[in-house]
Enzyme design. Structure first.
Site, PDB file in Angstrom:
ATOM      1  N   PRO A  16       0.746  -1.213   0.086  1.00  0.00           N
ATOM      2  CA  PRO A  16       0.177  -0.066   0.267  1.00  0.00           C
ATOM      3  C   PRO A  16       0.960   1.075  -0.082  1.00  0.00           C
ATOM      4  O   PRO A  16       1.746   1.025   0.660  1.00  0.00           O
ATOM      5  CB  PRO A  16      -0.594  -0.192   1.189  1.00  0.00           C
ATOM      6  N   SER A  18       0.248   5.731  -0.513  1.00  0.00           N
ATOM      7  CA  SER A  18      -0.871   6.885   0.230  1.00  0.00           C
ATOM      8  C   SER A  18      -0.145   7.091  -1.366  1.00  0.00           C
ATOM      9  O   SER A  18       1.162   7.614  -1.657  1.00  0.00           O
ATOM     10  CB  SER A  18      -0.516   7.427   1.415  1.00  0.00           C
ATOM     11  N   GLN A  69      -6.559  -0.837   3.199  1.00  0.00           N
ATOM     12  CA  GLN A  69      -6.163  -0.821   4.423  1.00  0.00           C
ATOM     13  C   GLN A  69      -6.890   0.396   4.756  1.00  0.00           C
ATOM     14  O   GLN A  69      -7.186   0.974   3.584  1.00  0.00           O
ATOM     15  CB  GLN A  69      -5.208  -0.541   4.029  1.00  0.00           C
ATOM     16  N   CYS A  99       2.303   3.565   9.692  1.00  0.00           N
ATOM     17  CA  CYS A  99       3.079   5.033   9.093  1.00  0.00           C
ATOM     18  C   CYS A  99       3.952   5.814   9.965  1.00  0.00           C
ATOM     19  O   CYS A  99       2.850   5.818  11.059  1.00  0.00           O
ATOM     20  CB  CYS A  99       1.758   5.402   8.695  1.00  0.00           C
ATOM     21  N   LYS A 138      -0.626  -4.969   9.127  1.00  0.00           N
ATOM     22  CA  LYS A 138       0.510  -4.217   8.713  1.00  0.00           C
ATOM     23  C   LYS A 138       1.368  -3.535   9.471  1.00  0.00           C
ATOM     24  O   LYS A 138       0.948  -2.139   9.934  1.00  0.00           O
ATOM     25  CB  LYS A 138       0.747  -3.461   7.149  1.00  0.00           C
ATOM     26  N   ASN A 199       8.894  -6.463   3.784  1.00  0.00           N
ATOM     27  CA  ASN A 199       8.705  -5.615   3.255  1.00  0.00           C
ATOM     28  C   ASN A 199       9.786  -4.864   3.493  1.00  0.00           C
ATOM     29  O   ASN A 199      10.617  -4.844   4.826  1.00  0.00           O
ATOM     30  CB  ASN A 199       7.404  -5.314   3.498  1.00  0.00           C
ATOM     31  N   GLY A 200      10.389  -3.545   2.264  1.00  0.00           N
ATOM     32  CA  GLY A 200      11.667  -3.421   2.664  1.00  0.00           C
ATOM     33  C   GLY A 200      11.796  -3.698   1.567  1.00  0.00           C
ATOM     34  O   GLY A 200      12.906  -4.307   1.982  1.00  0.00           O
ATOM     35  N   GLY A 223       7.503  -2.178  -2.673  1.00  0.00           N
ATOM     36  CA  GLY A 223       5.792  -0.920  -2.857  1.00  0.00           C
ATOM     37  C   GLY A 223       7.509   0.175  -4.071  1.00  0.00           C
ATOM     38  O   GLY A 223       6.870   0.140  -5.100  1.00  0.00           O
TER      39      GLY A 223
END
Ligand SMILES: Cc1cc2nc3c(=O)[nH]c(=O)nc-3n(C[C@H](O)[C@H](O)[C@H](O)COP(=O)(O)O)c2cc1C
Length: 329
Positions: A16, A18, A69, A99, A138, A199-200, A223
């Protein structure tokens, strides 16, 4: 492969983001083989109150499974938002506990929830009680190095009914600095036997393999590397399964970029869509240059400034087409 009974075609997911993973990008990524694509975070209270931007963010037509999400810090609004997302077709509701943005953590949502696990769990319980579809979470490794509590949050989240955990291998205090620590995610793996997504900083299939090996996770989530390359996620998933990824030709990439642009304008209206699309168009242009197309600063300037869709489309075709002599070779 499945998550809570939902069949998944590939082990690579689109993260996800934004302002980035709009429904058009998610549709393209899903069509090109991403296992799961996750909506931009949707503020729970705004969504329930009927805010138009929140509605567009939660749009899911053409993607399956449709994952919405939600962000929020109030169990009532989060539960209501989960209910509304489910009623609008969501197959999975994900909760944002990662976030780092001050405007989100300042309201005690996003990664701020990692500072108060009791409260984080009440939010998960509220969402789980509100819907029949699976709820997932997440998170980051923790708030800071002194409190890397992702294993504890993951364990408690699963006990509260969460069906999958995604971990971005950084702390909140790192924001996006340094390198994601895939080995640290292994501590979350050790916390229980639940579907785990690492993730990352996954940019290609080799990263994905190393990330899975170091973290012990079942899935990877990509991402930033997918910006301007929504097909990348499916390519990584294919490589993880030992399949030869179907590489797109330059004209096919151009067609997808044009589709992305035109559908954004249709979804958001021309005035908003033209501006929203710029980051995508610049990224498609950068990808073409990385592949050998000639850079063209004037056409790039048009992508980033013009309010005239026909002019923008002309510049995009020029930048991404076979006019790029080196790429066509
Ligand atoms: C522009 C941008 C927006 C993001 N928005 C969200 C979001 O809405 N929800 C979320 O959980 N993570 C969000 N993230 C974090 C990503 O999902 C991901 O965890 C992070 O970028 C690390 O993965 P990457 O290195 O593959 O980009 C965002 C990241 C970026 C760069």
């Amino acid at each position: 492969m499945n998550i809570a009974g939902i069949p998944i075609e590939s082990r690579a997911f689109l993260a996800p983001m934004s302002g980035v993973t709009d429904i058009v990008m998610r549709r393209i990524a899903a069509r090109r083989g991403a296992g799961i694509v996750v909506s931009e975070m949707v503020a729970s209270d705004e969504f329930v109150r009927g805010n138009e931007e929140a509605r567009i963010r939660a749009e899911g037509e053409g993607v399956s499974p449709h994952v919405v999400q939600l962000a929020g810090c109030d169990p009532h609004w989060l539960g209501e938002a989960a209910r509304l997302a489910e009623a609008n077709g969501a197959a999975v509701v994900d909760i944002n506990m990662g976030c780092p943005a001050k405007k989100v953590t300042g309201g005690w949502a996003g990664s701020a929830l990692m500072r108060d696990l009791d409260h984080a769990v009440t939010l998960i319980e509220a969402a789980v009680a509100a819907v029949k579809v699976p709820v997932t979470v997440k998170m980051r490794l923790g708030w800071d190095d002194a409190s890397r509590n992702a294993p504890e949050l993951a364990r408690r989240a699963v006990a509260a009914g969460a069906r999958m955990i995604t971990v971005h291998g950084r702390t909140r205090q790192q924001f996006y600095k340094g390198k994601a620590d895939w080995r640290a995610i292994a501590a979350v793996r050790a916390a229980g036997d639940f579907p785990l997504v690492a993730n990352g900083d996954v940019h290609d299939a080799e990263d994905a393999r190393t990330c899975l090996e170091h973290s012990g996770a079942d899935f990877v989530m990509v991402g930033r590397a997918a910006l301007g390359r929504p097909w990348l996620v499916g390519e990584i998933g294919a490589a993880l399964d030992g399949r030869e990824p179907e590489r797109l030709t330059r004209p096919e990439k151009l067609a997808l970029a044009c589709e992305h642009y035109e559908e954004l304008l249709a979804l958001m209206g021309v005035a908003h869509g033209v501006r929203h699309a710029r980051k995508h168009l610049a990224a498609y242009a950068d990808e073409a240059v990385a592949e050998g197309c000639e850079p063209d600063p004037e056409r790039r300037r048009i992508l980033l400034t013009s309010e005239d869709p026909r002019q923008v489309m002309g510049a995009l075709r020029g930048l991404l087409s076979n006019e790029c002599s080196r790429a066509a070779a």
